[in-house]
Design an enzyme around this catalytic site. Structure first.
Site, PDB file in Angstrom:
ATOM      1  N   TYR A 282     -11.087  -4.577  11.206  1.00 21.64           N
ATOM      2  CA  TYR A 282      -9.860  -3.761  11.359  1.00 21.64           C
ATOM      3  C   TYR A 282      -9.722  -3.322  12.816  1.00 21.64           C
ATOM      4  O   TYR A 282      -8.697  -3.553  13.447  1.00 21.64           O
ATOM      5  CB  TYR A 282      -9.904  -2.532  10.442  1.00 21.64           C
TER       6      TYR A 282
ATOM      7  N   SER B 177      -5.028   2.501  17.540  1.00 20.77           N
ATOM      8  CA  SER B 177      -5.988   3.481  17.010  1.00 20.77           C
ATOM      9  C   SER B 177      -7.093   3.757  18.016  1.00 20.77           C
ATOM     10  O   SER B 177      -7.468   2.892  18.802  1.00 20.77           O
ATOM     11  CB  SER B 177      -6.598   2.916  15.714  1.00 20.77           C
TER      12      SER B 177
ATOM     13  N   LEU C  30     -11.156  11.136   4.869  1.00 25.81           N
ATOM     14  CA  LEU C  30     -11.731  12.438   4.510  1.00 25.81           C
ATOM     15  C   LEU C  30     -10.771  13.372   3.801  1.00 25.81           C
ATOM     16  O   LEU C  30     -11.047  13.848   2.694  1.00 25.81           O
ATOM     17  CB  LEU C  30     -12.271  13.124   5.771  1.00 25.81           C
TER      18      LEU C  30
ATOM     19  N   LYS D  96      -5.298  -1.399   6.903  1.00 22.97           N
ATOM     20  CA  LYS D  96      -5.927  -0.405   7.787  1.00 22.97           C
ATOM     21  C   LYS D  96      -7.200   0.227   7.229  1.00 22.97           C
ATOM     22  O   LYS D  96      -7.661   1.249   7.713  1.00 22.97           O
ATOM     23  CB  LYS D  96      -4.922   0.692   8.082  1.00 22.97           C
TER      24      LYS D  96
ATOM     25  N   ASN E 273       0.837  -1.207   0.000  1.00 22.93           N
ATOM     26  CA  ASN E 273       0.000   0.000   0.000  1.00 22.93           C
ATOM     27  C   ASN E 273       0.868   1.252   0.000  1.00 22.93           C
ATOM     28  O   ASN E 273       0.493   2.288   0.553  1.00 22.93           O
ATOM     29  CB  ASN E 273      -0.929  -0.017   1.242  1.00 22.93           C
TER      30      ASN E 273
ATOM     31  N   LYS F 125      -6.917  -4.396  16.060  1.00 21.06           N
ATOM     32  CA  LYS F 125      -6.165  -3.492  16.945  1.00 21.06           C
ATOM     33  C   LYS F 125      -6.421  -3.863  18.409  1.00 21.06           C
ATOM     34  O   LYS F 125      -5.501  -3.893  19.222  1.00 21.06           O
ATOM     35  CB  LYS F 125      -6.556  -2.033  16.696  1.00 21.06           C
TER      36      LYS F 125
HETATM   37  C1  WQD Z   1     -13.590  10.893   9.072  1.00 18.90           C
HETATM   38  C2  WQD Z   1     -14.949  11.541   8.966  1.00 18.90           C
HETATM   39  C3  WQD Z   1     -16.598  10.233   7.821  1.00 18.90           C
HETATM   40  C4  WQD Z   1     -14.749  10.388   3.868  1.00 18.90           C
HETATM   41  C5  WQD Z   1     -10.572   5.741  10.113  1.00 18.90           C
HETATM   42  C6  WQD Z   1     -10.130   4.609  10.983  1.00 18.90           C
HETATM   43  C7  WQD Z   1      -9.018   5.067  11.877  1.00 18.90           C
HETATM   44  C8  WQD Z   1      -7.908   5.588  11.025  1.00 18.90           C
HETATM   45  C9  WQD Z   1      -8.422   6.775  10.211  1.00 18.90           C
HETATM   46  C10 WQD Z   1      -6.233   4.031  10.304  1.00 18.90           C
HETATM   47  C11 WQD Z   1     -16.094  10.558   9.209  1.00 18.90           C
HETATM   48  C12 WQD Z   1     -16.292  11.523   7.072  1.00 18.90           C
HETATM   49  C13 WQD Z   1     -14.993  10.566   5.227  1.00 18.90           C
HETATM   50  C14 WQD Z   1     -15.627  10.961   2.928  1.00 18.90           C
HETATM   51  C15 WQD Z   1     -16.927  11.880   4.730  1.00 18.90           C
HETATM   52  N1  WQD Z   1      -7.448   4.561  10.172  1.00 18.90           N
HETATM   53  N2  WQD Z   1     -16.049  11.310   5.630  1.00 18.90           N
HETATM   54  N3  WQD Z   1     -16.688  11.706   3.393  1.00 18.90           N
HETATM   55  O1  WQD Z   1     -13.394   6.726   9.813  1.00 18.90           O
HETATM   56  O2  WQD Z   1     -12.729   8.534  11.489  1.00 18.90           O
HETATM   57  O3  WQD Z   1     -11.114   6.738  10.933  1.00 18.90           O
HETATM   58  O4  WQD Z   1      -9.487   6.259   9.388  1.00 18.90           O
HETATM   59  O5  WQD Z   1      -5.368   4.314  11.065  1.00 18.90           O
HETATM   60  O6  WQD Z   1      -8.542   3.974  12.635  1.00 18.90           O
HETATM   61  O7  WQD Z   1     -11.204   4.225  11.808  1.00 18.90           O
HETATM   62  O8  WQD Z   1     -11.637   8.460   9.241  1.00 18.90           O
HETATM   63  O9  WQD Z   1     -11.268   9.990   7.359  1.00 18.90           O
HETATM   64  O10 WQD Z   1     -12.615   7.858   6.967  1.00 18.90           O
HETATM   65  O11 WQD Z   1     -13.625   9.719   8.265  1.00 18.90           O
HETATM   66  O12 WQD Z   1     -17.899  12.546   5.120  1.00 18.90           O
HETATM   67  O13 WQD Z   1     -15.478  10.827   1.682  1.00 18.90           O
HETATM   68  O14 WQD Z   1     -15.115  12.026   7.635  1.00 18.90           O
HETATM   69  O15 WQD Z   1     -17.996   9.974   7.808  1.00 18.90           O
HETATM   70  O16 WQD Z   1     -17.114  11.228   9.908  1.00 18.90           O
HETATM   71  P1  WQD Z   1     -12.359   7.607  10.394  1.00 18.90           P
HETATM   72  P2  WQD Z   1     -12.257   8.983   7.872  1.00 18.90           P
END
Ligand code: WQD
Length: 344
Positions: free
Chosen positions: A152, A127, A203, A87, A37, A156
């Site tokens: 996932y 995490s 995000l 992840k 990755n 952890k």
């Molecule tokens: C953040 C917020 C989404 C994408 C995960 C894992 C965590 C770590 C980080 C590995 C949420 C919103 C997202 C999009 C959106 N992973 N969102 N539109 O889910 O908090 O954490 O990734 O280390 O362990 O759990 O991160 O960035 O996916 O989402 O609205 O296209 O952004 O709903 O509220 P998350 P995320």
């Protein structure tokens, strides 16, 4: 040199930024990564930043024979930071056995080899996912670990239990478990940053790719949550601040300052930021609009979680320094550099 550190997953997003901070702190670094990755070009980026090319071995941590040969070749490894893992929350639901095998067998191999080669310090990349949907925010290290919402997250939780149970009296190494909140941003040089394969799940990469015109518009997964603006809240932490915490954790163990065989620290800013706040702040600092639409909630999403970080501040002697604004700016500068290089 302060000693040799093995970084598994060291060409990944957090791993690569941590290698830079380790080198700048005076450690000699060996990267192990199977490049499932990430790209070996990241090693060039690290060298451009620090002027020191880390040793790189393309090995899968699940291959214990290859890993043992590396330990024999490298000799005196003082510490290990174990990032290597799958992840993606969504992918883990589709491919649970891949996640349990990859994330847990690699950990068991590392723990066996640390004993075989008398390694002193072990830092594990965990995490805030282990907290699930917290009853109270901010979450602290003693907050209850909730049933995982994905394979996932479960890997952890299980990994943390294996580390705790594996630290029996006489174990040659100390362990520090670091529970990250949401790592974002990129090195200010824009030589390294987050480079997700395919369509970003997280995000901020989706925001920067939408701002660049690579994605048509961002889907905001829900604005009907019980939060001030209805969108989910997270604790977004700058990846360099996060990387520096790993150096602090290693120093703590190598200088025999640990107060227990296994210590756990939350790594966050201590402040919650909503999805819509992040988008608006991104536009404020970059001047670039991010077209988005509100869609339905994403399954498994937590409504709000942010970190209680007093323990990291007071015991580890670490706290975040970078603001959300400069972090978002670094992510945009990285996205511009990717375009300049024709990579995206
Ligand atoms: C953040 C917020 C989404 C994408 C995960 C894992 C965590 C770590 C980080 C590995 C949420 C919103 C997202 C999009 C959106 N992973 N969102 N539109 O889910 O908090 O954490 O990734 O280390 O362990 O759990 O991160 O960035 O996916 O989402 O609205 O296209 O952004 O709903 O509220 P998350 P995320």
């Amino acid at each position: 040199m302060k000693g040799k550190i093995l970084v598994t997953g060291g060409t990944g997003f957090i791993g690569s930024h941590t290698v830079v901070e380790l080198q700048e702190a005076g450690f000699d670094v060996v990267i192990v990564d199977n490049l499932s990755n990430s790209s070996a070009d990241v090693v060039d980026g690290i060298e451009k930043i620090t002027g020191i090319r880390p040793t790189f071995a393309k090995i899968d941590c699940n291959d214990i024979d290859a890993m043992r040969d590396l330990f024999k070749k490298e000799g005196n490894i003082s510490g290990i930071i174990h990032f290597a893992a799958s992840k993606a929350v969504g992918e883990s639901v589709q491919k649970p056995m891949l996640y349990y095998r990859n994330n847990l067998v690699s950990l068991l191999n590392i723990m066996d080899l640390m004993t075989e080669f008398n390694v002193k310090a072990f830092v594990f990349s965990s995490s805030c996912t282990v907290y699930g949907e917290p009853d109270v925010n901010p979450v602290v290290e003693t907050s209850p670990v909730k049933p995982a919402l994905s394979p996932y997250g479960n890997t952890k939780q299980i990994a943390e239990e294996i580390i705790r149970d594996g630290s029996v009296p006489g174990t040659c190494y100390k362990s520090i478990i670091l529970r990250y909140f949401n790592p974002i941003g990129a090195h200010p040089s824009a030589e390294i940053g987050e480079l997700p394969n395919g369509v970003p799940q997280n995000l901020l990469p989706f925001v920067t790719q939408t701002a660049m015109g690579i994605r048509k518009e961002l889907s905001v997964f829900g604005d009907d949550y019980n939060t001030p603006d209805g969108s989910c809240i997270r604790d977004y932490i700058n990846v360099i601040d996060l990387a520096k915490a790993h150096v602090k954790a290693l120093d703590r163990m190598l200088e025999d300052k640990s107060e227990a065989p296994v210590e756990i620290f939350n790594l966050g800013t201590g402040t919650g930021v909503s999805v819509l706040e992040l988008i608006n702040t991104f536009t404020k600092v970059t001047g670039v609009e991010v077209p988005y639409k509100i869609v339905g909630r994403r399954e498994g999403d937590i409504e709000k979680v942010w970190g209680g970080v007093d323990k990291a501040n007071d015991v580890l002697g670490w706290k975040t320094e970078k603001t959300l604004e400069e972090t978002l700016e670094s992510a945009w500068k990285w996205q511009l550099k990717l375009r300049e290089r024709g990579l995206m």
